[in-house]
Design a protein around this motif. Sequence first.
Motif, PDB file in Angstrom:
ATOM      1  N   ILE A 182       0.806  -1.224   0.000  1.00  0.00           N
ATOM      2  CA  ILE A 182       0.000   0.000   0.000  1.00  0.00           C
ATOM      3  C   ILE A 182       0.840   1.276   0.000  1.00  0.00           C
ATOM      4  O   ILE A 182       0.452   2.266  -0.634  1.00  0.00           O
ATOM      5  N   ALA A 183       1.968   1.286   0.681  1.00  0.00           N
ATOM      6  CA  ALA A 183       2.759   2.515   0.813  1.00  0.00           C
ATOM      7  C   ALA A 183       3.121   3.157  -0.533  1.00  0.00           C
ATOM      8  O   ALA A 183       2.975   4.376  -0.682  1.00  0.00           O
ATOM      9  N   PRO A 184       3.575   2.392  -1.526  1.00  0.00           N
ATOM     10  CA  PRO A 184       3.895   3.038  -2.814  1.00  0.00           C
ATOM     11  C   PRO A 184       2.666   3.664  -3.480  1.00  0.00           C
ATOM     12  O   PRO A 184       2.763   4.728  -4.103  1.00  0.00           O
ATOM     13  N   ILE A 185       1.518   3.018  -3.329  1.00  0.00           N
ATOM     14  CA  ILE A 185       0.284   3.554  -3.921  1.00  0.00           C
ATOM     15  C   ILE A 185      -0.124   4.822  -3.183  1.00  0.00           C
ATOM     16  O   ILE A 185      -0.502   5.819  -3.808  1.00  0.00           O
ATOM     17  N   GLN A 186      -0.029   4.800  -1.848  1.00  0.00           N
ATOM     18  CA  GLN A 186      -0.349   5.998  -1.065  1.00  0.00           C
ATOM     19  C   GLN A 186       0.547   7.161  -1.469  1.00  0.00           C
ATOM     20  O   GLN A 186       0.082   8.287  -1.621  1.00  0.00           O
ATOM     21  N   LYS A 187       1.824   6.878  -1.650  1.00  0.00           N
ATOM     22  CA  LYS A 187       2.757   7.948  -2.033  1.00  0.00           C
ATOM     23  C   LYS A 187       2.340   8.553  -3.374  1.00  0.00           C
ATOM     24  O   LYS A 187       2.325   9.777  -3.519  1.00  0.00           O
ATOM     25  N   ARG A 188       2.004   7.703  -4.338  1.00  0.00           N
ATOM     26  CA  ARG A 188       1.564   8.209  -5.646  1.00  0.00           C
ATOM     27  C   ARG A 188       0.311   9.067  -5.517  1.00  0.00           C
ATOM     28  O   ARG A 188       0.218  10.140  -6.125  1.00  0.00           O
ATOM     29  N   VAL A 189      -0.649   8.605  -4.725  1.00  0.00           N
ATOM     30  CA  VAL A 189      -1.903   9.356  -4.564  1.00  0.00           C
ATOM     31  C   VAL A 189      -1.641  10.685  -3.874  1.00  0.00           C
ATOM     32  O   VAL A 189      -2.109  11.740  -4.327  1.00  0.00           O
ATOM     33  N   PHE A 190      -0.880  10.665  -2.783  1.00  0.00           N
ATOM     34  CA  PHE A 190      -0.616  11.909  -2.053  1.00  0.00           C
ATOM     35  C   PHE A 190       0.221  12.881  -2.892  1.00  0.00           C
ATOM     36  O   PHE A 190       0.001  14.089  -2.830  1.00  0.00           O
ATOM     37  N   ASP A 191       1.141  12.342  -3.692  1.00  0.00           N
ATOM     38  CA  ASP A 191       1.912  13.205  -4.593  1.00  0.00           C
ATOM     39  C   ASP A 191       0.998  13.833  -5.653  1.00  0.00           C
ATOM     40  O   ASP A 191       1.144  15.004  -5.996  1.00  0.00           O
ATOM     41  N   ALA A 192       0.040  13.052  -6.161  1.00  0.00           N
ATOM     42  CA  ALA A 192      -0.904  13.576  -7.160  1.00  0.00           C
ATOM     43  C   ALA A 192      -1.797  14.649  -6.544  1.00  0.00           C
ATOM     44  O   ALA A 192      -2.064  15.682  -7.183  1.00  0.00           O
ATOM     45  N   ILE A 193      -2.239  14.417  -5.313  1.00  0.00           N
ATOM     46  CA  ILE A 193      -3.063  15.426  -4.636  1.00  0.00           C
ATOM     47  C   ILE A 193      -2.259  16.705  -4.432  1.00  0.00           C
ATOM     48  O   ILE A 193      -2.756  17.806  -4.692  1.00  0.00           O
ATOM     49  N   GLU A 194      -1.024  16.550  -3.983  1.00  0.00           N
ATOM     50  CA  GLU A 194      -0.176  17.730  -3.771  1.00  0.00           C
ATOM     51  C   GLU A 194       0.072  18.474  -5.082  1.00  0.00           C
ATOM     52  O   GLU A 194      -0.024  19.710  -5.136  1.00  0.00           O
ATOM     53  N   ALA A 195       0.364  17.738  -6.154  1.00  0.00           N
ATOM     54  CA  ALA A 195       0.610  18.378  -7.455  1.00  0.00           C
ATOM     55  C   ALA A 195      -0.639  19.120  -7.929  1.00  0.00           C
ATOM     56  O   ALA A 195      -0.544  20.260  -8.417  1.00  0.00           O
ATOM     57  N   TYR A 196      -1.795  18.484  -7.777  1.00  0.00           N
ATOM     58  CA  TYR A 196      -3.034  19.144  -8.190  1.00  0.00           C
ATOM     59  C   TYR A 196      -3.286  20.394  -7.344  1.00  0.00           C
ATOM     60  O   TYR A 196      -3.669  21.435  -7.868  1.00  0.00           O
ATOM     61  N   ALA A 197      -3.068  20.288  -6.045  1.00  0.00           N
ATOM     62  CA  ALA A 197      -3.298  21.429  -5.153  1.00  0.00           C
ATOM     63  C   ALA A 197      -2.394  22.603  -5.530  1.00  0.00           C
ATOM     64  O   ALA A 197      -2.839  23.755  -5.553  1.00  0.00           O
ATOM     65  N   LYS A 198      -1.144  22.307  -5.835  1.00  0.00           N
ATOM     66  CA  LYS A 198      -0.212  23.377  -6.244  1.00  0.00           C
ATOM     67  C   LYS A 198      -0.662  23.998  -7.566  1.00  0.00           C
ATOM     68  O   LYS A 198      -0.647  25.213  -7.728  1.00  0.00           O
ATOM     69  N   GLN A 199      -1.065  23.158  -8.502  1.00  0.00           N
ATOM     70  CA  GLN A 199      -1.525  23.642  -9.803  1.00  0.00           C
ATOM     71  C   GLN A 199      -2.778  24.505  -9.646  1.00  0.00           C
ATOM     72  O   GLN A 199      -2.918  25.526 -10.313  1.00  0.00           O
ATOM     73  N   ALA A 200      -3.673  24.113  -8.740  1.00  0.00           N
ATOM     74  CA  ALA A 200      -4.918  24.858  -8.528  1.00  0.00           C
ATOM     75  C   ALA A 200      -4.718  26.055  -7.602  1.00  0.00           C
ATOM     76  O   ALA A 200      -5.642  26.838  -7.404  1.00  0.00           O
ATOM     77  N   GLY A 201      -3.533  26.189  -7.033  1.00  0.00           N
ATOM     78  CA  GLY A 201      -3.258  27.308  -6.136  1.00  0.00           C
ATOM     79  C   GLY A 201      -3.938  27.161  -4.784  1.00  0.00           C
ATOM     80  O   GLY A 201      -4.266  28.155  -4.141  1.00  0.00           O
ATOM     81  N   ALA A 202      -4.152  25.931  -4.368  1.00  0.00           N
ATOM     82  CA  ALA A 202      -4.839  25.687  -3.093  1.00  0.00           C
ATOM     83  C   ALA A 202      -3.886  25.884  -1.925  1.00  0.00           C
ATOM     84  O   ALA A 202      -2.738  25.465  -1.970  1.00  0.00           O
ATOM     85  N   ALA A 203      -4.389  26.510  -0.898  1.00  0.00           N
ATOM     86  CA  ALA A 203      -3.607  26.685   0.325  1.00  0.00           C
ATOM     87  C   ALA A 203      -3.771  25.488   1.253  1.00  0.00           C
ATOM     88  O   ALA A 203      -2.931  25.244   2.105  1.00  0.00           O
ATOM     89  N   ALA A 204      -4.857  24.732   1.079  1.00  0.00           N
ATOM     90  CA  ALA A 204      -5.115  23.573   1.936  1.00  0.00           C
ATOM     91  C   ALA A 204      -5.957  22.557   1.182  1.00  0.00           C
ATOM     92  O   ALA A 204      -6.726  22.905   0.287  1.00  0.00           O
ATOM     93  N   VAL A 205      -5.780  21.293   1.571  1.00  0.00           N
ATOM     94  CA  VAL A 205      -6.576  20.199   1.015  1.00  0.00           C
ATOM     95  C   VAL A 205      -7.218  19.474   2.187  1.00  0.00           C
ATOM     96  O   VAL A 205      -6.544  19.104   3.139  1.00  0.00           O
ATOM     97  N   ILE A 206      -8.530  19.284   2.096  1.00  0.00           N
ATOM     98  CA  ILE A 206      -9.268  18.567   3.130  1.00  0.00           C
ATOM     99  C   ILE A 206      -9.694  17.230   2.547  1.00  0.00           C
ATOM    100  O   ILE A 206     -10.235  17.174   1.445  1.00  0.00           O
ATOM    101  N   ASP A 207      -9.443  16.160   3.298  1.00  0.00           N
ATOM    102  CA  ASP A 207      -9.841  14.825   2.871  1.00  0.00           C
ATOM    103  C   ASP A 207     -11.196  14.517   3.486  1.00  0.00           C
ATOM    104  O   ASP A 207     -11.333  14.458   4.701  1.00  0.00           O
ATOM    105  N   SER A 208     -12.203  14.303   2.660  1.00  0.00           N
ATOM    106  CA  SER A 208     -13.551  14.056   3.167  1.00  0.00           C
ATOM    107  C   SER A 208     -13.834  12.584   3.434  1.00  0.00           C
ATOM    108  O   SER A 208     -14.907  12.239   3.914  1.00  0.00           O
ATOM    109  N   ALA A 209     -12.881  11.706   3.166  1.00  0.00           N
ATOM    110  CA  ALA A 209     -13.091  10.262   3.378  1.00  0.00           C
ATOM    111  C   ALA A 209     -13.143   9.950   4.868  1.00  0.00           C
ATOM    112  O   ALA A 209     -12.221  10.255   5.611  1.00  0.00           O
ATOM    113  N   ASN A 210     -14.253   9.340   5.269  1.00  0.00           N
ATOM    114  CA  ASN A 210     -14.406   8.862   6.653  1.00  0.00           C
ATOM    115  C   ASN A 210     -14.096   9.915   7.707  1.00  0.00           C
ATOM    116  O   ASN A 210     -13.519   9.612   8.740  1.00  0.00           O
ATOM    117  N   ASN A 211     -14.433  11.159   7.449  1.00  0.00           N
ATOM    118  CA  ASN A 211     -14.133  12.229   8.396  1.00  0.00           C
ATOM    119  C   ASN A 211     -15.420  12.681   9.074  1.00  0.00           C
ATOM    120  O   ASN A 211     -16.175  13.456   8.498  1.00  0.00           O
TER     121      ASN A 211
END
Length: 163
Positions: A117-146
Amino acid sequence: MKRILLLALFALGVGTLSAQNCIVVDSEKIFKSIDAYNEAITELDRLAEEYQKLVDAKFEAVEQLYQTYVAQRASLSASSRQTREEAILSQERAAQQYQEGIFGKEGTLMKRRLELIAPIQKRVFDAIEAYAKQAGAAAVIDSANNPTLLYTDPASERTQQVI
């Protein structure tokens, strides 16, 4: 004077917060959209079931030892009873250690989970971070099971874009 200063600080804080660009993603949806993740979860479930059967067999053997001891206890001498009780307790501790060795924080199953799972998590979190930077987001909230996420504006939901 203190009230005016507090009101000014509060107004400044609200203005700063409203200027922040915050996006929401559902990491669970993202993970479930990845075939490698689904395959890893299936393999981990299969392994957990196999390991549980092995653990159950060890505890069943302890239970059989105990049942035999209970049936024979009246005919055993005091020293024999103590020896058998110690043997049963020793077998039970061994079964518990075996169980911990498989299902514990440092156990076989957790190590395998990290491998898969760790390599997949890293890819997903890297993709989220890249998207957030591209979108100019200051924060990302994960709505899964929260359970504390009370409301999100659908316009801030970016799960599909990250996928």
